[in-house]
Motif scaffolding. Structure first.
Motif, mmCIF file in Angstrom:
data_model
loop_
_atom_site.group_PDB
_atom_site.id
_atom_site.type_symbol
_atom_site.label_atom_id
_atom_site.label_comp_id
_atom_site.label_asym_id
_atom_site.label_seq_id
_atom_site.Cartn_x
_atom_site.Cartn_y
_atom_site.Cartn_z
ATOM 1 N N ARG A 130 -10.588 0.004 -8.100
ATOM 2 C CA ARG A 130 -10.834 0.747 -9.331
ATOM 3 C C ARG A 130 -9.677 1.693 -9.676
ATOM 4 O O ARG A 130 -9.561 2.143 -10.813
ATOM 5 N N GLU A 131 -8.842 1.986 -8.707
ATOM 6 C CA GLU A 131 -7.714 2.884 -8.947
ATOM 7 C C GLU A 131 -6.750 2.276 -9.960
ATOM 8 O O GLU A 131 -6.404 1.089 -9.872
ATOM 9 N N ALA A 134 -3.685 0.235 -8.771
ATOM 10 C CA ALA A 134 -3.856 -0.954 -7.935
ATOM 11 C C ALA A 134 -3.175 -2.151 -8.570
ATOM 12 O O ALA A 134 -3.061 -2.239 -9.802
ATOM 13 N N ALA A 135 -2.702 -3.069 -7.741
ATOM 14 C CA ALA A 135 -2.056 -4.279 -8.267
ATOM 15 C C ALA A 135 -3.011 -5.033 -9.182
ATOM 16 O O ALA A 135 -2.608 -5.597 -10.203
ATOM 17 N N VAL A 136 -4.295 -5.046 -8.829
ATOM 18 C CA VAL A 136 -5.332 -5.640 -9.673
ATOM 19 C C VAL A 136 -6.359 -4.542 -9.936
ATOM 20 O O VAL A 136 -7.245 -4.290 -9.113
ATOM 21 N N SER A 137 -6.213 -3.851 -11.056
ATOM 22 C CA SER A 137 -7.077 -2.729 -11.394
ATOM 23 C C SER A 137 -8.349 -3.233 -12.070
ATOM 24 O O SER A 137 -8.281 -3.955 -13.073
ATOM 25 N N ILE A 138 -9.510 -2.854 -11.496
ATOM 26 C CA ILE A 138 -10.805 -3.339 -11.985
ATOM 27 C C ILE A 138 -11.663 -2.133 -12.344
ATOM 28 O O ILE A 138 -12.117 -1.393 -11.461
ATOM 29 N N ARG A 145 -12.327 2.309 -4.978
ATOM 30 C CA ARG A 145 -10.960 2.614 -5.404
ATOM 31 C C ARG A 145 -9.963 1.657 -4.751
ATOM 32 O O ARG A 145 -9.053 1.151 -5.390
ATOM 33 N N HIS A 146 -10.098 1.454 -3.461
ATOM 34 C CA HIS A 146 -9.312 0.449 -2.734
ATOM 35 C C HIS A 146 -10.330 -0.504 -2.117
ATOM 36 O O HIS A 146 -10.825 -0.270 -1.020
ATOM 37 N N HIS A 147 -10.647 -1.556 -2.830
ATOM 38 C CA HIS A 147 -11.794 -2.404 -2.482
ATOM 39 C C HIS A 147 -11.413 -3.542 -1.532
ATOM 40 O O HIS A 147 -12.065 -3.766 -0.512
ATOM 41 N N ALA A 157 -2.287 -17.601 1.382
ATOM 42 C CA ALA A 157 -2.974 -16.487 0.749
ATOM 43 C C ALA A 157 -4.272 -16.208 1.493
ATOM 44 O O ALA A 157 -5.044 -17.132 1.769
ATOM 45 N N VAL A 158 -4.498 -14.942 1.839
ATOM 46 C CA VAL A 158 -5.739 -14.540 2.503
ATOM 47 C C VAL A 158 -6.296 -13.315 1.795
ATOM 48 O O VAL A 158 -5.552 -12.542 1.179
ATOM 49 N N ILE A 159 -7.594 -13.135 1.877
ATOM 50 C CA ILE A 159 -8.260 -11.981 1.291
ATOM 51 C C ILE A 159 -8.948 -11.185 2.391
ATOM 52 O O ILE A 159 -9.481 -11.760 3.347
ATOM 53 N N GLU A 160 -8.912 -9.850 2.268
ATOM 54 C CA GLU A 160 -9.549 -8.957 3.227
ATOM 55 C C GLU A 160 -10.307 -7.871 2.471
ATOM 56 O O GLU A 160 -9.809 -7.353 1.464
ATOM 57 N N ASP A 161 -11.486 -7.538 2.955
ATOM 58 C CA ASP A 161 -12.201 -6.389 2.419
ATOM 59 C C ASP A 161 -11.639 -5.123 3.057
ATOM 60 O O ASP A 161 -11.262 -5.121 4.231
ATOM 61 N N LEU A 162 -11.557 -4.027 2.296
ATOM 62 C CA LEU A 162 -10.983 -2.776 2.785
ATOM 63 C C LEU A 162 -12.064 -1.726 3.033
ATOM 64 O O LEU A 162 -11.881 -0.546 2.743
ATOM 65 N N GLY A 163 -13.181 -2.166 3.577
ATOM 66 C CA GLY A 163 -14.274 -1.242 3.869
ATOM 67 C C GLY A 163 -15.012 -0.790 2.631
ATOM 68 O O GLY A 163 -15.531 0.334 2.584
ATOM 69 N N SER A 164 -15.106 -1.643 1.637
ATOM 70 C CA SER A 164 -15.762 -1.294 0.374
ATOM 71 C C SER A 164 -17.257 -1.098 0.575
ATOM 72 O O SER A 164 -17.858 -1.629 1.514
#
Length: 210
Positions: A130-131, A134-138, A145-147, A157-164
């Motif tokens: 949400r910040e 962010a490279a991809v601001s939502i 904020r850092h999801h 390419a890999v995806i990781e959750d940042l403790g959202s």
């Protein structure tokens, strides 16, 4: 990540394994286990660590893990009695031998698409959140904020959750740890659905000489 395993090629980006050029039909969990073991090769991973990666917050028996190992061995042509690739560490867990060799990848073009938006992703780290910076601001209340983040490196390419708070979902399942992305994967960040796209890099046009 593309890894050569004897006559097999493991391709995490395309989520496929080919043996002698033909597709190997691994279940999603078996594919995920193979990817984890290849990523950490030649280190041994404990059964507890593998349970947490494959079945977070879910009780399963050791037979479930052993069944996935047997499935992988069958499909890649390995023998439990004389393993060349997938090694059982008795009383501990499993490891993939160092025989897997990385295969060079062509860089691709990566995008995230949701609604009318299409956002390019760059090599390295792409933070989704949400910040505003962010490279991809939502801009959505269900997004932290850092999801999450998408990491792109050497064609992988890999995806990781940042403790959202509300979680990151891939192909309908809430993720824990890193998960490989493939073209067309459906992602949900909080309540925001989006699609990951990967396009092959454009090659320069060759000059024809008569």
């Amino acid at each position: 990540m593309r890894i050569s395993i004897g006559e097999c090629i493991f391709d995490s980006l395309r989520r496929e394994v080919r043996r002698a050029g033909e597709p190997v039909h691994l279940s999603p969990k078996a594919f995920e286990l193979l990817g984890v073991l290849l990523d950490r090769r030649p280190s041994a991973l404990s059964k507890d660590e593998l349970f947490e990666r494959l079945w977070p917050n879910t009780f399963v028996t050791e037979a479930s893990l052993a069944g996935l190992v047997a499935e992988i061995r069958r499909e890649i042509g390995d023998d439990a009695r004389d393993p060349r690739y997938l090694r059982t560490v008795h009383g501990y867990g499993y490891a993939f031998s160092a025989d897997g060799t990385r295969v060079a990848d062509d860089e691709g073009v990566y995008r995230l698409i949701w609604g009318m938006r299409e956002v390019p992703l760059t090599g390295g780290e792409n933070v989704l959140g949400r910040e505003a910076g962010a490279a991809v601001s939502i801009d959505d209340a269900t997004v932290s904020r850092h999801h999450a983040r998408i990491l792109i490196d050497s064609g992988r390419a890999v995806i990781e959750d940042l403790g959202s708070k509300n979680g990151t979902w891939l192909r309908g399942t809430r993720i824990a740890g890193s998960q490989a992305l493939a073209d067309g994967d459906q992602i949900r960040v909080g309540s925001v659905p989006m699609t990951f796209r990967c396009f092959a890099a454009q090659r320069p046009t060759e000059t024809h000489r008569s």
